[in-house]
Design an enzyme around this catalytic site. Structure first.
Site, short mmCIF file in Angstrom:
data_model
loop_
_atom_site.label_atom_id
_atom_site.label_comp_id
_atom_site.label_asym_id
_atom_site.label_seq_id
_atom_site.Cartn_x
_atom_site.Cartn_y
_atom_site.Cartn_z
N PHE A 32 -8.36 7.42 2.99
CA PHE A 32 -8.96 6.08 2.88
C PHE A 32 -7.84 5.07 2.67
O PHE A 32 -6.94 5.28 1.87
CB PHE A 32 -9.93 6.01 1.68
N ASN A 41 -7.62 -2.76 -5.99
CA ASN A 41 -8.00 -1.52 -6.69
C ASN A 41 -9.50 -1.41 -6.98
O ASN A 41 -10.10 -0.37 -6.67
CB ASN A 41 -7.16 -1.36 -7.96
N TYR A 87 5.60 1.34 3.64
CA TYR A 87 4.15 1.12 3.64
C TYR A 87 3.58 1.12 5.06
O TYR A 87 4.33 1.06 6.04
CB TYR A 87 3.83 -0.20 2.92
#
Ligand SMILES: NC(=O)c1ccc[n+]([C@@H]2O[C@H](COP(=O)([O-])OP(=O)(O)OC[C@H]3O[C@@H](n4cnc5c(N)ncnc54)[C@H](OP(=O)(O)O)[C@@H]3O)[C@@H](O)[C@H]2O)c1
Length: 326
Positions: A264, A126, A55
């Site tokens: 993004f 989300n 990540y």
């Protein structure tokens, strides 16, 4: 010394290989801190990236895994007057899969008490990402068309429902026929199957109107399909890479159609936006969760003890998030 459960890893790898349920010490809040007790947490694709070591930012090992959950304040450190015991807040994101954790009171994100706890548990990544994708990348006049892949992802379903509220129209790509009806019931204008040659159908689906924005969280051929479907001057935003393939771009579309490819990342966007920008986005998200115009499905809930079953389920075809509760 009292102990609590925590899902920890001591090495980077697949959750099935490296995640362990451990007993760790219950933390005491220091001056200026609060302790938060977890109500519900969620499994996200980015958790695999953090546990796997791929990540955008990683934790020092050993680490408690998990990024997203909601809880209630259950103890106050010295000098904390801004919040009371019982307040509902985002669980500290630096290790959300544990029973309690401490954080500075000044960094708390308050969560309205009338948002259902299961919705609140995955309201922090989300839904605000979906909101930003629709609001912060390009200006979309009401009636504009947006295409996306992974239409049944949590981001995808939030995009469908938010687009409806904003007066935008959506074409969502999915991999399974059985997803078409539920997504249409959520307000999707069109749901198309991956690999169905849909860029060629776009003209028919939109009645010839151009696609202004394409949302890509898959990569590979799916991303190329989107670029081909974009109208003149359209923008593709890549915010995920579920297939792991690089996004290749068809050169002629960049040159002759003047399309734009951008990225993004909510983590960075929200840090840069500061409390005012974050407040605006979260206010909009909670407004929609409260009035019911945004509601995301939960596929199943597991206790920490059942974490291996939870991860197996997360990898199966599903419609909705897998929640973890202590
Ligand atoms: N950049 C950011 O700030 C940001 C923020 C939030 C999320 N994201 C990204 O957005 C994406 C969706 O996240 P989420 O939490 O909404 O996902 P989710 O609810 O867990 O759903 C996962 C989605 O990925 C699809 N998928 C998985 N593997 C695939 C493959 N090999 N090929 C095609 N589709 C595949 C699934 O389709 P099936 O049901 O057909 O398997 C499902 O639609 C992830 O890539 C995530 O990392 C990025």
């Amino acid at each position: 010394m009292s102990l609590q459960k925590a899902l920890c890893h001591h090495a980077f790898g697949q959750p099935a290989d490296v995640l362990r349920l451990e007993q760790v010490e219950v933390p005491e809040p220091k001056a200026g801190e609060v302790r938060v007790r977890l109500s519900a947490a969620v499994i996200n694709p980015s958790d695999y990236g953090m546990i796997g070591g791929s990540y955008g930012h990683l934790r020092e090992l050993p680490a408690v895994a998990g990024r997203e959950g909601v809880g209630v304040v259950d103890a106050l450190g010295r000098g904390v007057f801004s919040v009371g015991v019982g307040a509902r807040v985002r669980f500290p994101e630096n290790g959300a899969w544990q029973e309690t954790a401490c954080m500075p009171a000044s960094d708390l994100l308050m969560v309205p008490g009338d948002v259902p706890v299961e919705q609140a548990a995955f309201s922090f990544i989300n839904p605000p990402t979906a909101y930003c994708l629709l609001k912060k990348i390009v200006h979309l006049a009401p009636g504009s068309w947006v295409v996306q892949n992974a239409g049944n992802s949590a981001v995808g379903m939030a995009v469908i429902q938010m687009a409806k509220v904003m007066g935008l129209k959506t074409i969502s790509q999915v991999r399974r026929e059985e997803l078409v009806a539920p997504l249409q019931a959520m307000g999707a204008d069109h749901v198309v199957l991956e690999g169905s040659g849909w860029p060629k159908q776009v003209q028919a689906l939109t009645g010839g109107e151009p696609i202004r924005l394409a949302l890509n969280s898959i990569g590979g051929d799916s991303a190329i399909d989107q670029i081909k479907a974009l109208g003149e001057g359209g923008t593709q935003v890549t915010f995920g890479g579920m297939v792991g393939d690089p996004v290749r771009f068809p050169t002629r579309f960049l040159i002759f159609n003047d399309v734009r490819l951008v990225g993004f990342w909510w983590d960075k966007w929200s840090r840069k936006a500061g409390s005012k920008g974050l407040g605006e986005v979260m206010g909009a998200v909670y407004g929609m969760l409260r009035d019911g115009s945004l509601k995301l499905p939960v596929e199943a809930t597991y206790s920490f003890d059942q974490y291996q079953a939870a991860f197996r389920h997360d990898k199966r075809p599903r419609l909705g998030k897998i929640l973890l509760k202590p």
